[in-house]
Design a protein around this motif. Structure first.
Motif, PDB file in Angstrom:
ATOM      1  N   THR A  52     -31.774 139.815  37.010  1.00  0.00           N
ATOM      2  CA  THR A  52     -33.242 139.789  36.985  1.00  0.00           C
ATOM      3  C   THR A  52     -33.816 138.384  37.065  1.00  0.00           C
ATOM      4  O   THR A  52     -35.003 138.215  37.314  1.00  0.00           O
ATOM      5  N   PRO A  55     -37.047 144.966  33.928  1.00  0.00           N
ATOM      6  CA  PRO A  55     -38.429 144.527  34.161  1.00  0.00           C
ATOM      7  C   PRO A  55     -38.847 144.704  35.614  1.00  0.00           C
ATOM      8  O   PRO A  55     -38.014 144.974  36.489  1.00  0.00           O
ATOM      9  N   TYR A  95     -45.266 145.225  28.827  1.00  0.00           N
ATOM     10  CA  TYR A  95     -44.783 146.067  29.926  1.00  0.00           C
ATOM     11  C   TYR A  95     -44.131 147.346  29.383  1.00  0.00           C
ATOM     12  O   TYR A  95     -44.406 148.459  29.856  1.00  0.00           O
ATOM     13  N   ARG A 135     -42.462 139.415  37.455  1.00  0.00           N
ATOM     14  CA  ARG A 135     -41.596 139.257  36.290  1.00  0.00           C
ATOM     15  C   ARG A 135     -42.389 138.817  35.060  1.00  0.00           C
ATOM     16  O   ARG A 135     -43.347 138.041  35.182  1.00  0.00           O
ATOM     17  N   PRO A 136     -42.000 139.302  33.866  1.00  0.00           N
ATOM     18  CA  PRO A 136     -42.670 138.860  32.626  1.00  0.00           C
ATOM     19  C   PRO A 136     -42.559 137.354  32.454  1.00  0.00           C
ATOM     20  O   PRO A 136     -41.511 136.763  32.742  1.00  0.00           O
ATOM     21  N   TYR A 181     -33.975 148.401  26.501  1.00  0.00           N
ATOM     22  CA  TYR A 181     -34.201 147.372  27.505  1.00  0.00           C
ATOM     23  C   TYR A 181     -32.850 146.826  27.962  1.00  0.00           C
ATOM     24  O   TYR A 181     -31.986 146.523  27.140  1.00  0.00           O
ATOM     25  N   LEU A 184     -43.184 140.927  28.231  1.00  0.00           N
ATOM     26  CA  LEU A 184     -42.199 141.999  28.377  1.00  0.00           C
ATOM     27  C   LEU A 184     -42.506 143.155  27.424  1.00  0.00           C
ATOM     28  O   LEU A 184     -42.405 144.330  27.811  1.00  0.00           O
TER      29      LEU A 184
END
Length: 464
Positions: free
Chosen positions: A307, A270, A285, A275-276, A300, A282
């Motif tokens: 993260t 990500p 994105y 950040r999501p 992913y 997410l």
């Protein structure tokens, strides 16, 4: 009479409004509950894709017991039209179905069903991208429909054709020159690649965390991708490229570049700054990036320790991304939570591949059915990782345990000397005799005294 007519009209409007429950914003827009709300406009359908048999007493939206439904059909001819209409209205009222969360526990239904934004009387099919009226019978009718089967078949076949790799995946490191600028040392890549090929490594992951991808510029990452793409083509190795952890515009540029080079797959981490906030964020994105590519498979990389995304529900993520991004093929789990990874593995195995990406649980992962393994140790001890997989396959549990214990002992003696990336690169230098230990700032290269200490310890436990 006029007032009475107005009152009736108002009551009808109130009934229509009550059908849409909650979840509305101040502007009158329905709030997003599932991934489909983020990308497209969907309309609910009162009609099934299934063509019912008029002579089949079980073909009805109702969950009413079969004996009662058959009895109603037999008595139909003896009742007046008015009585029949009254009875039908009563049945519809009593047996109007609402969406039930327990339906998602049915194995054959779980991969494709979800709640609908059109209200509790509808369900949504992720494969067909359409909403339908609720009812357990109606759900199984839809599952039997040819349209649904075609969508399921085409989706599964497409994924299988796009991503065929199974086995051990090595996240390769990036060698640097011993200078202030720490430029990429391309001269070391070819002998390093030969070592991995000689050890039987068939899968390469480039520019990931141990490859210091986030310390490289987008141009450097693209240049490395071109270099490794040529090597992997010569050595018949499967190449995956991590393109995340950069501004979105650069990520899209690297995705397009990787697809032009025809690499095996791209891997996403990500945005590490924006950040999501949740799994839907997410998905959005990943969707943005996939819109700029056509056929390249996307995975992913779930690495919460790196993260700091600990609030992402990966089960909900995999359920809601189904049917939304056709090129999304799976997840790499860099976490010690084997149970969470196993849930993802069994959630929709025909559609998604799941890598277990930590050395510490390699034995448990292989024993649990994982056929895709990524491990940092494959850089230095690929034969040991291969031994664990083969021993489990042959039923030699004690031998597999011995290999796992030796692997853990080696990694403990490596990582105890400092940062994971720096100490791993030092260990690669010790094993391969290639000067690979240099890291790019802000990471710090392992001190010479620590390097010697590590070398002696690895010799003592029989690694070298």
């Amino acid at each position: 009479m006029e007032n009475e007519g107005n009152n009736k009209q108002e009551s009808v409007e109130l009934i229509e409004i009550s059908i849409v429950e909650g979840n509305e914003s101040k502007d009158g827009e329905v709030a997003a509950k599932t991934a489909k709300d983020l990308f497209s406009d969907f309309k609910a359908s009162d009609e099934s894709d299934y063509e019912p048999d008029e002579h089949d007493p079980t073909d009805t939206d109702s969950d009413e017991p079969l004996s009662k439904r058959v009895k109603v059909k037999k008595e139909k001819g003896t009742k007046s039209k008015k009585d029949a209409n009254d009875n039908a209205a009563k049945t519809k009222k009593n047996y109007s179905q609402k969406y039930k969360k327990e339906w998602e526990a049915i194995p054959s239904v779980r991969p494709w069903i979800s709640e609908s934004v059109h209200g509790p009387h509808y369900f949504y099919c992720r494969f067909c991208k359409k909403d339908y009226k609720c009812g357990k019978t109606e759900i199984f009718k839809h599952m039997s429909a040819m349209k649904h089967k075609r969508h399921l078949s085409s989706t599964t076949q497409g994924v299988q054709q796009k991503f065929m790799f199974r086995g051990l995946l090595c996240p390769v490191v990036t060698p640097f020159v011993k200078s202030r600028a720490k430029e990429i040392n391309y001269k070391l890549i070819n002998p390093y690649a030969k070592f991995l090929k000689a050890c039987g490594v068939k899968g390469i992951l480039l520019n990931d965390v141990v490859g210091e991808g986030m310390s490289l510029t987008p141009d450097e990452r693209k240049s490395l991708t071109e270099y490794w793409a040529t090597l992997c083509k010569e050595k018949n190795q499967f190449l995956m490229v991590q393109i995340g952890g950069a501004p979105l515009k650069s990520v899209i540029d690297m995705a397009i570049h990787a697809e032009k080079l025809k690499v095996g797959a791209i891997v996403l981490m990500p945005d590490l700054y924006n950040r999501p906030k949740n799994h839907l964020d997410l998905i959005r994105y990943i969707k943005i990036i996939s819109d700029y590519t056509e056929k390249i498979p996307i995975l992913y990389h779930h690495y919460p320790k790196y993260t700091h995304l600990t609030n992402i529900d990966m089960t909900s993520f995999l359920l809601d991304i189904t049917g939304e991004i056709e090129t999304f093929v799976g997840v790499i789990y860099s976490t010690n939570d084997l149970q969470e990874g196993l849930t993802a593995l069994t959630l929709n195995p025909d559609k998604y591949v799941c890598f277990m990406g930590t050395d510490e649980v390699m034995l448990g992962a292989v024993a649990s059915g994982f056929t895709c393994i990524m491990g940092n140790s494959i850089n230095i001890l690929p034969k040991l990782a291969e031994s664990i997989c083969q021993c489990i396959k042959d039923g030699e549990i004690k031998s597999a345990q011995a290999s796992q214990n030796l692997l853990k002992k080696a990694l403990d003696n490596i990582y105890c000397n400092g940062d994971m990336v720096a100490t791993l690169k030092a260990a690669i230098s010790i094993v391969t005799n290639l000067p690979m230990e240099v890291v790019r700032e802000p990471l710090q290269t392992v001190w010479e005294g620590t390097y010697t200490k590590m070398k002696n310890k690895l010799h003592e436990i029989g690694i070298i």
